[in-house]
Write a protein that holds these residues in place. Structure first.
Motif, PDB file in Angstrom:
ATOM      1  N   LYS A  46      39.860  49.053  36.655  1.00  0.00           N
ATOM      2  CA  LYS A  46      39.267  48.719  37.950  1.00  0.00           C
ATOM      3  C   LYS A  46      39.990  49.443  39.081  1.00  0.00           C
ATOM      4  O   LYS A  46      39.371  49.852  40.069  1.00  0.00           O
ATOM      5  N   ASP A 120      41.995  45.203  41.960  1.00  0.00           N
ATOM      6  CA  ASP A 120      40.844  44.993  41.077  1.00  0.00           C
ATOM      7  C   ASP A 120      39.532  44.831  41.842  1.00  0.00           C
ATOM      8  O   ASP A 120      38.544  44.346  41.305  1.00  0.00           O
ATOM      9  N   HIS A 240      34.180  42.129  42.837  1.00  0.00           N
ATOM     10  CA  HIS A 240      35.452  41.489  42.496  1.00  0.00           C
ATOM     11  C   HIS A 240      35.151  40.298  41.607  1.00  0.00           C
ATOM     12  O   HIS A 240      34.475  39.363  42.024  1.00  0.00           O
TER      13      HIS A 240
END
Length: 340
Positions: A46, A120, A240
């Motif tokens: 990510k 992330d 997310h």
């Protein structure tokens, strides 16, 4: 409790850090208005997608400042192909603090705005940074603008519900005059993706240290109490997502409760339990309206774990130290401060 410190310009440098690398690329005049600050810990795929997405922004950052926890966990090849100007700094696990790490990043920034992100979170399109910056033009009192968090296939069903509850389709600007109407949501903001006006941030002393968690909401509350505004920009979107177990949710909410206990002068103004009840009621209705009544039990089960974690965190001074290490996601926090 230990003295709380802020001021990103000066206080953040109180602990040692090392500069491990600097990867430079071409810049444009348009990119000079903001830096991106990202705390990292074992960054993965990510994170690579995040860097690629930042490269493609219509309004790219001047530089990206990485505050990495533990040098040995940082992949050596992760920055190999990036075109961004990356400034990499390492800190130790024992020194990590959500507020300290971000204050440290701000101390290396020289732009009028800076964007806090997590490692992330991935921009959903190429307009994200421009949308965040544009929000500041709505009101000169806006201190920070946070983005809309969107789910992915990885998201659990309850995370999808909570995202809908916390991140609506309508943008808004909030101030202390909205406290009675919005309750705890008046102070809601998230450093998963949140841009700050540096002048206001510095004048308020930055993020308060120590902070185990929730440094974003604590700053938002302080900014509003000082007469400034917080904006939610729904047009700035980031992906997310997580798939937390009930135990992981307990531990996250334990740290949330600790932050509310340590900064009760803020959170006692608007106890969050009322908002929590509203969320579980809305989520239950959403599950029933979709014909998925079978999800009610796991929804309540996870909610109970969140509630128990939060309550334990609010009363952490009564909990034996060996249990604190099991309950928290940030054991170093309790090693670095006095327990009330």
């Amino acid at each position: 409790m230990e003295k709380r410190e802020g001021n990103a310009e000066y206080k953040a440098m109180g602990k040692s850090s090392s500069v491990s690398g600097c990867f430079t690329a071409g810049q444009t005049e348009e990119a000079s208005s903001f830096d991106v600050i990202i705390p990292c810990y074992k960054p993965g795929e990510k994170f690579r997608k995040l860097l690629k997405a930042l490269e493609k922004q219509e309004l790219p950052p001047k530089k990206v400042i990485l505050i990495n926890t533990e040098e040995r966990y940082f992949p050596k090849d992760v920055l190999k192909d990036t075109k961004l100007d990356i400034r990499l700094h390492h800190i130790s696990r024992r020194d990590f603090d959500h507020a300290y790490a971000r204050n440290l990043g701000v101390s290396f920034s020289d732009t009028p705005y800076f964007l806090c992100m997590t490692d992330d979170a991935v921009p959903a399109d190429e307009k994200m940074t421009r949308a965040l910056l544009s929000a500041f033009s709505q009101d000169s009192k806006i201190a920070e603008v946070y983005a809309r968090q969107c789910c992915t296939k990885e998201s659990s069903f309850d995370e999808r519900l909570s995202r809908t509850f916390n991140y609506g389709e309508a943008s808004q600007i909030k101030g202390m005059e909205d406290l009675n109407r919005l309750g705890i949501k008046c102070f809601f903001a998230s450093n998963v993706c949140c841009m700050y006006k540096r002048e206001i941030f510095s004048s308020l002393g930055g993020f308060l240290v120590p902070t185990i968690f929730n440094e974003d909401m604590i700053f938002a509350a302080r900014a509003e109490q000082a007469g400034y505004k917080v904006a939610y920009q729904a047009e700035a979107r980031v992906y997310h997502s997580h798939r937390f177990t009930a135990l992981q949710q307990f531990r996250r909410n334990f740290d949330l409760g600790v932050s509310h206990r340590d900064y009760r002068e803020i959170f006692d103004l608007v106890p969050p339990e009322k908002e929590g009840i509203r969320m579980i009621m809305q989520n239950s209705k959403a599950v029933l309206s979709e014909g998925k009544a079978y999800l009610l039990f796991p929804l309540f089960f996870r909610t109970v774990f969140r509630f128990l974690g939060y309550k334990a965190g609010r009363n952490y001074s009564r909990i034996p130290k060996f249990l604190l290490r099991r309950f928290t996601l940030n054991p170093q926090y309790f090693q670095n401060k006095k327990i009330l």
